[in-house]
Design a protein around this motif. Structure first.
Motif, short mmCIF file in Angstrom:
data_model
loop_
_atom_site.label_atom_id
_atom_site.label_comp_id
_atom_site.label_asym_id
_atom_site.label_seq_id
_atom_site.Cartn_x
_atom_site.Cartn_y
_atom_site.Cartn_z
N GLU A 73 0.74 -1.21 0.06
CA GLU A 73 -0.11 0.17 -0.14
C GLU A 73 0.94 1.35 0.03
N GLY A 74 0.25 2.36 -0.56
CA GLY A 74 1.13 3.40 -0.57
C GLY A 74 0.78 4.26 0.80
N VAL A 75 1.99 4.75 1.23
CA VAL A 75 1.93 5.43 2.53
C VAL A 75 1.87 6.97 2.28
N SER A 76 2.91 7.35 1.40
CA SER A 76 3.05 8.56 1.36
C SER A 76 3.91 8.90 0.11
N CYS A 77 3.38 10.03 -0.63
CA CYS A 77 4.19 10.46 -1.89
C CYS A 77 4.24 12.03 -2.08
N ILE A 78 5.61 12.53 -2.59
CA ILE A 78 5.67 13.78 -2.79
C ILE A 78 6.19 13.91 -4.24
N SER A 79 5.74 15.27 -4.59
CA SER A 79 6.40 15.67 -5.84
C SER A 79 7.91 16.36 -5.74
N SER A 80 8.82 15.90 -6.53
CA SER A 80 10.11 16.35 -6.23
C SER A 80 10.05 17.71 -6.87
N ARG A 81 9.09 18.24 -7.63
CA ARG A 81 9.10 19.73 -8.20
C ARG A 81 8.60 20.53 -7.37
N ASP A 82 7.61 20.23 -6.82
CA ASP A 82 7.03 21.59 -6.00
C ASP A 82 6.68 21.08 -4.56
N GLY A 83 7.22 19.80 -4.23
CA GLY A 83 6.93 19.40 -2.86
C GLY A 83 5.49 19.12 -2.42
N SER A 84 4.46 18.86 -3.26
CA SER A 84 3.11 18.48 -3.00
C SER A 84 3.33 17.25 -2.46
N THR A 85 2.33 16.87 -1.44
CA THR A 85 2.22 15.66 -0.57
C THR A 85 0.97 14.97 -0.51
N PHE A 86 1.00 13.70 -0.38
CA PHE A 86 0.07 12.91 -0.26
C PHE A 86 0.30 11.75 0.93
N TYR A 87 -0.89 11.61 1.70
CA TYR A 87 -0.73 10.66 2.86
C TYR A 87 -1.78 9.54 2.75
N ALA A 88 -1.66 8.49 3.15
CA ALA A 88 -2.92 7.58 3.47
C ALA A 88 -3.55 7.96 4.90
N ASP A 89 -4.71 7.78 4.63
CA ASP A 89 -5.61 8.09 5.88
C ASP A 89 -4.84 7.56 7.32
N SER A 90 -4.37 6.42 7.13
CA SER A 90 -3.97 5.77 8.34
C SER A 90 -2.71 6.32 9.07
N VAL A 91 -1.87 7.37 8.05
CA VAL A 91 -0.71 7.94 8.79
C VAL A 91 -1.02 9.33 8.74
N LYS A 92 -2.11 9.86 8.45
CA LYS A 92 -1.89 11.37 8.34
C LYS A 92 -1.93 11.95 9.89
N GLY A 93 -0.99 13.01 9.95
CA GLY A 93 -0.84 13.38 11.35
C GLY A 93 0.15 12.86 12.01
N ARG A 94 0.70 11.61 11.49
CA ARG A 94 1.93 11.03 12.03
C ARG A 94 3.12 10.96 11.33
N PHE A 95 2.79 10.73 10.29
CA PHE A 95 4.16 10.70 9.33
C PHE A 95 4.13 11.89 8.38
N THR A 96 5.45 12.40 8.18
CA THR A 96 5.74 13.41 7.36
C THR A 96 6.87 13.14 6.33
N ILE A 97 6.39 13.40 5.00
CA ILE A 97 7.31 12.84 3.82
C ILE A 97 8.11 14.23 3.42
N SER A 98 9.29 14.22 3.08
CA SER A 98 10.04 15.31 2.67
C SER A 98 11.21 14.92 1.54
N TYR A 99 11.58 16.07 1.02
CA TYR A 99 12.59 15.69 -0.18
C TYR A 99 13.59 16.93 0.02
N ASP A 100 14.70 16.47 0.16
CA ASP A 100 16.22 17.32 0.26
C ASP A 100 16.50 17.61 -1.16
N ASN A 101 16.51 18.75 -1.95
CA ASN A 101 16.76 18.87 -3.24
C ASN A 101 18.30 18.79 -3.25
N ALA A 102 18.69 19.42 -2.23
CA ALA A 102 20.40 19.57 -2.41
C ALA A 102 21.07 18.53 -2.15
#
Length: 130
Positions: free
Chosen positions: A46-75
């Protein structure tokens, strides 16, 4: 194919935290969706969380919202999944994946349809004990 490397899994007690990292050596992660997926024994991936590397937009599965944070370090060209308030239900193999180039705007779709992700890393095991 791009080879991804995930790390950071481990064993924690309920309520604990872990941070997973995902890097693709030699790949800049440009204009792609990066995602974290998990698979528990006997269950479908199952998908937990996804992020766009272009603008940082994020998606979370309901089961992890508020607990998990996805991020991307461009550098660093590295994706992260910060997991807090872990519960035994979070126990699974966690995989990072990236889409084909140009897929950054469809990050939600990739999370809902894991099999559409193009590049995968080996899983990293997360075990949460009660």
């Amino acid at each position: 194919d791009v080879q991804l490397q995930a790390s950071g899994g481990g064993s924690v007690q309920a309520g604990g935290s872990l941070r997973l990292s995902c890097v693709a050596p030699g790949s800049p992660f440009d204009d792609v969706a990066i995602g974290w997926f998990r698979q528990a024994p006997g269950k479908e991936r199952e998908g937990v969380s996804c992020i766009s590397s272009r603008d940082g937009s994020t998606f979370y599965a309901d089961s992890v919202k508020g607990r998990f944070t996805i991020s991307y370090d461009n550098a660093r060209k590295t994706g992260y999944l910060q997991m807090n308030s872990l519960t035994p239900e979070d126990t699974a193999d966690y995989y990072c994946a990236s889409s084909a180039p140009g897929g950054s705007s469809w990050y939600k779709g990739y999370c809902r349809l894991y099999y559409t992700m193009e590049n995968w890393g080996r899983g990293t095991l997360v075990t949460v004990s009660s």
